[in-house]
Design an enzyme around this catalytic site. Structure first.
Site, short mmCIF file in Angstrom:
data_model
loop_
_atom_site.label_atom_id
_atom_site.label_comp_id
_atom_site.label_asym_id
_atom_site.label_seq_id
_atom_site.Cartn_x
_atom_site.Cartn_y
_atom_site.Cartn_z
N GLU A 1 -48.89 -41.38 62.81
CA GLU A 1 -48.35 -40.92 61.75
C GLU A 1 -49.79 -39.82 61.24
O GLU A 1 -51.09 -39.91 61.79
CB GLU A 1 -49.34 -42.37 60.55
CG GLU A 1 -48.36 -43.24 60.92
CD GLU A 1 -47.93 -44.27 60.29
OE1 GLU A 1 -48.46 -44.42 59.02
OE2 GLU A 1 -47.89 -45.55 60.45
N GLU B 1 -51.35 -50.42 62.94
CA GLU B 1 -52.64 -50.31 62.55
C GLU B 1 -53.42 -51.79 62.44
O GLU B 1 -53.24 -52.49 60.90
CB GLU B 1 -52.32 -49.96 61.17
CG GLU B 1 -52.14 -48.19 60.92
CD GLU B 1 -52.17 -47.35 59.37
OE1 GLU B 1 -52.42 -48.49 58.63
OE2 GLU B 1 -51.75 -46.62 59.73
N GLN C 1 -43.38 -38.58 56.44
CA GLN C 1 -42.19 -39.57 56.94
C GLN C 1 -41.14 -38.64 57.14
O GLN C 1 -40.83 -37.26 56.55
CB GLN C 1 -41.91 -40.89 56.03
CG GLN C 1 -43.05 -41.35 56.31
CD GLN C 1 -42.59 -43.28 56.09
OE1 GLN C 1 -41.66 -43.44 56.21
NE2 GLN C 1 -43.58 -43.83 56.08
O1 AHR Z 1 -46.43 -44.23 56.42
C1 AHR Z 1 -46.46 -45.28 55.43
C2 AHR Z 1 -47.54 -45.98 55.96
O2 AHR Z 1 -49.08 -45.78 56.17
C3 AHR Z 1 -47.62 -47.08 57.16
O3 AHR Z 1 -46.15 -47.60 57.03
C4 AHR Z 1 -49.16 -47.46 57.85
O4 AHR Z 1 -48.28 -47.35 59.09
C5 AHR Z 1 -49.72 -46.35 56.70
O5 AHR Z 1 -50.41 -47.05 56.93
#
Ligand code: AHR
Length: 540
Positions: free
Chosen positions: A345, A214, A394
């Protein structure tokens, strides 16, 4: 509302959905009356086993494990001296559960954390480890007890592959290059000797490397041009020295790409790749997109009803639009689809569970969230020609996790069960499906009533995943396979008493899969899909 790319014709009750390139070809009548499920004709679905689509890359079932809250500390790492059963500090119950998912890759150490991570803080004897502050996530003290060697041990224990994100934000190309050298160089090199002294003489495999995270946001808020300049340098110098990593096992470099619908980065990266010189390359570009139906995330993990169920599922379907749009953009620079779109993600991001540290991103995980995961997986599978990697956010205790831990206890979430049910789709070949999905209406939201994918695994078996999105009505599904080749079907179905049913430490089995089987009628396979359910069946 208009889910995905469904187009409503002006004059009548006909809806046509234009499909992603493989998958559901839809043309169906809208039923004006709300007949009961028992009276309603079955939803028709036909699997074309003669036309092979792309392979559903197992890496779309990847996961993300960040140093965030108790995602690592407590969730994966308990330390060698813990009373919780562990192997070299890694908790055995979590490893056992994850092994059943055949997790193809784990993205680590972040996330935003990765752009402030200095790998040297986390190698060597305990006394040498440096404590730092996790500025992104609640200013927690980061002990660095879990570092490179512990991560690789964890990967090995669960039978997965490493996806390591290097620090492009606050690190240097040299630091990243030296990390790669530490992980992959031969044992007789200086870096390899250091690794051997830390307990691992053979080079590790680093299957994927992320070039920043990001960078448009927490990774430094870099302009796309600045990022591309940096990314080229990192791509050039993150050498992988492991001689075993050739062919299919060769390391893939993943650049930072799209933030949801914003194409600034992905366009710049793909243009740079198209015009590149010999000295650097890329194998993937990322897309990050969470389901939250608004920002900041405010929807609760439990205690919601049909309105929020429909709202969040509707928000999930934006993934179809995003993946289609970004794939089309990539086609302009890469018509041969050499570069993968890595959705590294994704998942539902809800309001933090009351009473928890908001910086630790703790949330419950309901039946709805499991269905939402299945919808996303179906979308990725239908775009398997371009989407060859994805990582749910996650793995443990954070956001839409597979597993929740509390002390020595562990709970498997509904999302965990979906990932286990979908294992047969790993590396299976997508089969086209014709489907009349009907529709499910909740207030102003209209969703397809059914979503489905089919695939043939490497052993030749045909698999079907089907969702009934209607939270109130069961449905009959009539499945045709090449005009009647099916003899039987059996598998598992996940449903629960309510859309917000969850598994808790006190009641861990509120949402668990049950067996389901089909019957043959008139040459077609008939299935009863409960309301609000995901089913996966093998068809013979
Ligand atoms: O998954 C949590 C956060 O979300 C991660 O660290 C980031 O890459 C995203 O904004």
């Amino acid at each position: 509302m208009n889910p995905g790319n469904i187009r409503v014709c002006k004059f009548a009750s006909v809806v046509v959905a234009l499909t992603p390139r493989w998958g559901v070809l839809l043309a169906f009548a809208v039923f004006a009356t709300a007949a009961s499920a028992a009276e309603a004709p079955p939803v028709e679905l036909d699997i074309d086993t003669h036309t092979a689509g792309p392979v559903i890359n197992r890496n779309i079932f990847g996961q993300f494990a960040e140093h965030l809250g108790s995602g690592i500390y407590g969730g994966v790492w308990v330390g060698k001296d813990s009373s919780i059963a562990n192997v070299r500090g890694i908790r055995s119950d979590v490893v056992g559960a994850l092994r059943a998912l055949k997790v193809p890759n784990v993205r680590w150490p972040g996330g935003c954390f990765a752009d402030e991570y200095h790998w040297r803080d986390g190698v060597g004897p305990a006394a040498q480890r440096k404590s730092t502050v996790n500025t992104n996530w609640g200013n927690a003290i980061e002990s660095n007890a879990f570092g490179t060697d512990e991560f690789m041990d964890f990967i090995d224990q669960i039978g997965s592959a490493a996806y390591v994100s290097v620090n492009l934000g606050s690190g240097s190309p040299r630091e990243a290059a030296e990390w790669m050298e530490y992980m992959t160089a031969a044992a007789d090199s200086t870096a390899g000797k250091e690794r051997a002294a830390n307990g691992h003489s053979a080079p590790y495999e680093v299957r994927f490397v992320g070039l920043g995270n990001e960078s448009w946001g927490c990774g430094g808020a870099l302009s796309p041009d600045y990022y591309v300049n940096q990314m080229r340098v990192y791509s050039r110098f993150v050498h992988n020295f492991n001689p075993a990593q050739t062919g299919e096992r060769a390391m893939q470099r993943i650049a930072v790409g799209a933030d949801n619908a914003n194409t600034d980065y992905i366009e710049s990266v793909m243009k740079a790749w198209h015009d590149k010189v010999w000295s650097w390359d890329l194998e993937g570009v990322s897309l990050h997109s969470y389901t939250s139906a608004g920002w900041p995330p405010a929807h609760p993990g439990v205690g919601f009803g049909e309105d929020e169920y429909a709202l969040l599922l509707n928000d999930t379907l934006k993934m179809e639009t995003l993946v289609s749009a970004h794939s089309a953009l990539m086609d302009r620079y890469d018509p041969q689809k050499k570069v993968s779109l890595a959705v590294d993600e994704w998942g539902v991001w809800l309001a933090p569970t009351p009473g928890t540290n908001p910086g630790f991103l703790v949330q419950q995980n309901s039946l709805r969230d499991a269905m939402l995961a299945a919808l996303n997986l179906d979308i990725f599978a239908r775009h398997a020609d371009r989407v060859r990697m994805a990582n749910i956010a996650q793995m443990v205790n954070v956001l839409q996790s597979m597993i929740m831990t509390r002390g020595g206890s562990m709970v498997l979430t509904p999302t965990y069960h979906v990932f286990r049910m979908y294992v047969p789709f790993q590396d299976a070949t997508l089969l086209p499906v014709r489907l009349n999905p009907g529709r499910y209406v909740s207030g102003k939201i209209t969703l397809p009533r059914v979503d489905a994918i089919a695939a043939r695994d490497r052993g030749g078996h045909v698999w079907l995943a089907a969702l009934n999105l209607d939270p109130r009505q069961p449905l009959r599904l009539s499945v045709g396979i090449d005009g009647g080749a099916a003899h039987r079907a059996q598998g598992e179905v996940l449903t629960a008493a309510q859309v917000d049913s969850v598994n808790t430490f006190e009641k861990p089995d509120q949402v668990v899969p049950q067996p389901i089987a089909g019957s043959i009628q008139g040459g077609r396979l008939m299935l009863q899909l409960p309301a609000r359910s995901v089913a996966v069946l093998g068809i013979e």
